[in-house]
Design an enzyme around this catalytic site. Structure first.
Site, PDB file in Angstrom:
ATOM      1  CG  ASP A  93      -1.499   1.307   1.585  1.00 44.33           C
ATOM      2  OD1 ASP A  93      -2.243   1.792   0.730  1.00 44.33           O
ATOM      3  OD2 ASP A  93      -1.227   1.859   2.673  1.00 44.33           O
ATOM      4  CG  ASP A 134      -1.376   7.781   0.009  1.00 43.67           C
ATOM      5  OD1 ASP A 134      -2.131   7.481  -0.939  1.00 43.67           O
ATOM      6  OD2 ASP A 134      -0.441   8.595  -0.096  1.00 43.67           O
TER       7      ASP A 134
HETATM    8  C1  XBP Z   1      -4.991   6.519   0.491  1.00 40.95           C
HETATM    9  C2  XBP Z   1      -6.207   7.164  -0.037  1.00 40.95           C
HETATM   10  C3  XBP Z   1      -6.074   8.212  -1.092  1.00 40.95           C
HETATM   11  C4  XBP Z   1      -5.283   9.395  -0.554  1.00 40.95           C
HETATM   12  C5  XBP Z   1      -5.532  10.632  -1.382  1.00 40.95           C
HETATM   13  O1  XBP Z   1      -4.730   5.461  -0.378  1.00 40.95           O
HETATM   14  O2  XBP Z   1      -7.293   6.808   0.376  1.00 40.95           O
HETATM   15  O3  XBP Z   1      -7.382   8.630  -1.438  1.00 40.95           O
HETATM   16  O4  XBP Z   1      -5.742   9.684   0.762  1.00 40.95           O
HETATM   17  O5  XBP Z   1      -5.149  10.380  -2.719  1.00 40.95           O
HETATM   18  P1  XBP Z   1      -3.861   4.136   0.083  1.00 40.95           P
HETATM   19  P2  XBP Z   1      -6.152  10.796  -3.894  1.00 40.95           P
HETATM   20  O6  XBP Z   1      -3.773   4.111   1.585  1.00 40.95           O
HETATM   21  O7  XBP Z   1      -4.650   2.978  -0.501  1.00 40.95           O
HETATM   22  O8  XBP Z   1      -2.507   4.337  -0.550  1.00 40.95           O
HETATM   23  O9  XBP Z   1      -6.635  12.191  -3.608  1.00 40.95           O
HETATM   24  O10 XBP Z   1      -5.331  10.707  -5.169  1.00 40.95           O
HETATM   25  O11 XBP Z   1      -7.248   9.771  -3.835  1.00 40.95           O
HETATM   26 MG    MG Z   2      -2.875   3.354   3.251  1.00 43.46          MG
END
Ligand code: XBP
Ligand code: MG
Length: 257
Positions: A10, A12
């Site tokens: 993953d 973020d």
């Molecule tokens: C995290 C998310 C994303 C980011 C914002 O994704 O939910 O929406 O918060 O990015 P993960 P965007 O933990 O699956 O990596 O604004 O491009 O959606």
């Molecule tokens: Mg995440």
């Protein structure tokens, strides 16, 4: 029992702590640029993270926290425009190199590459945000470390749905029992487990530490690095101070045993 072949990361919150000082700041910059008086505080943003996907998060904010806003007729286009602006601000932040990879991430990626493991990214965020993070942390070659980058709107339903993990495994041509996923959030854990992957390591962060990670084999404060040991919140580090490939193979065997 099937052999561990692929690590699925993953982004973020797992690869880097991008939410508080990255995405949140970029959202606020986009709102200001559009002349909106919306300001997502750290506290409010923590609540909005219940919804994955930036466009979906803006809509959730309007529905739950700003019902008085006079929504334009073409709300989808309005939100898409705001989100495109936010992505531009986020990429500018990444280009400044402000957000590093979390402890142990680059070390583990390098070890996996050296040992011939397949690497994938499985994220809800927008693809260009992934490239921006990898470029700013691993260099221009960074994206090539991953056989698949499964990101954003490539699937109809975002995490906690399993779609993005299923899409990544389909691209890799690999079964769930040959994968191990690394996540940071309850939504991510639900997405992994409902895709059939049982080997799952969670590294918590400031926004997710109190979430439910039932089903994760190992829950840690971070992946650890030499001189910066990680600590298990749940599961057995087997005497190790950091997560390495040997430990991940054991986690995989334990989860699929
Ligand atoms: C995290 C998310 C994303 C980011 C914002 O994704 O939910 O929406 O918060 O990015 P993960 P965007 O933990 O699956 O990596 O604004 O491009 O959606
Ligand atoms: Mg995440």
């Amino acid at each position: 029992m099937a052999k561990l072949e692929a690590l699925l990361f993953d982004v973020d919150g797992t690869m880097a702590d991008t939410e508080r000082e990255g995405h949140r700041v970029a959202f606020n910059a986009a709102f200001a640029e559009a002349g909106l008086d919306w300001e997502w505080s750290e506290e409010l943003y923590g609540k909005l993270l219940a919804v994955t996907g930036g466009k979906e998060r803006i809509r959730f904010y309007l529905d739950r926290y700003n019902q008085d806003f006079d929504k334009p007729a073409d709300l989808d286009d309005f939100i898409a425009g705001l989100h495109q602006s936010k992505t531009g601000h986020y990429n500018a932040l990444m280009a400044e190199g402000r957000i590093p990879l979390r402890s142990g991430v680059q070390r583990l990626l390098q070890e996996a590459r050296d040992q011939g493991f397949r690497l994938g990214i499985v994220t809800t965020t927008t693809p260009e945000n992934v490239t921006a993070l990898l470029d700013s942390t691993l260099g221009k070659e960074g994206s090539s470390w991953f056989e698949v980058i499964a990101a954003g709107d490539v699937v109809p339903a975002k995490k906690p749905a399993p779609d993005i993990y299923n899409w990544a495994m389909n691209q890799l041509g690999i079964d769930p029992d040959r994968c191990l996923a690394l996540e940071d959030s309850h939504n991510g854990v639900l997405s992994v487990l409902s895709s059939g992957i049982r080997a799952l390591v969670v590294t918590v962060n400031g926004y997710t530490r109190h979430e439910n990670f039932d089903g994760a084999t190992l829950i840690l404060d971070h992946l650890g690095d030499p001189g910066a040991p990680c600590h298990a919140i749940h599961g057995d580090m087997q005497g190790r101070e950091m997560v390495d490939l040997e430990l991940l193979k054991r986690v995989h065997a334990q989860a699929n045993g």
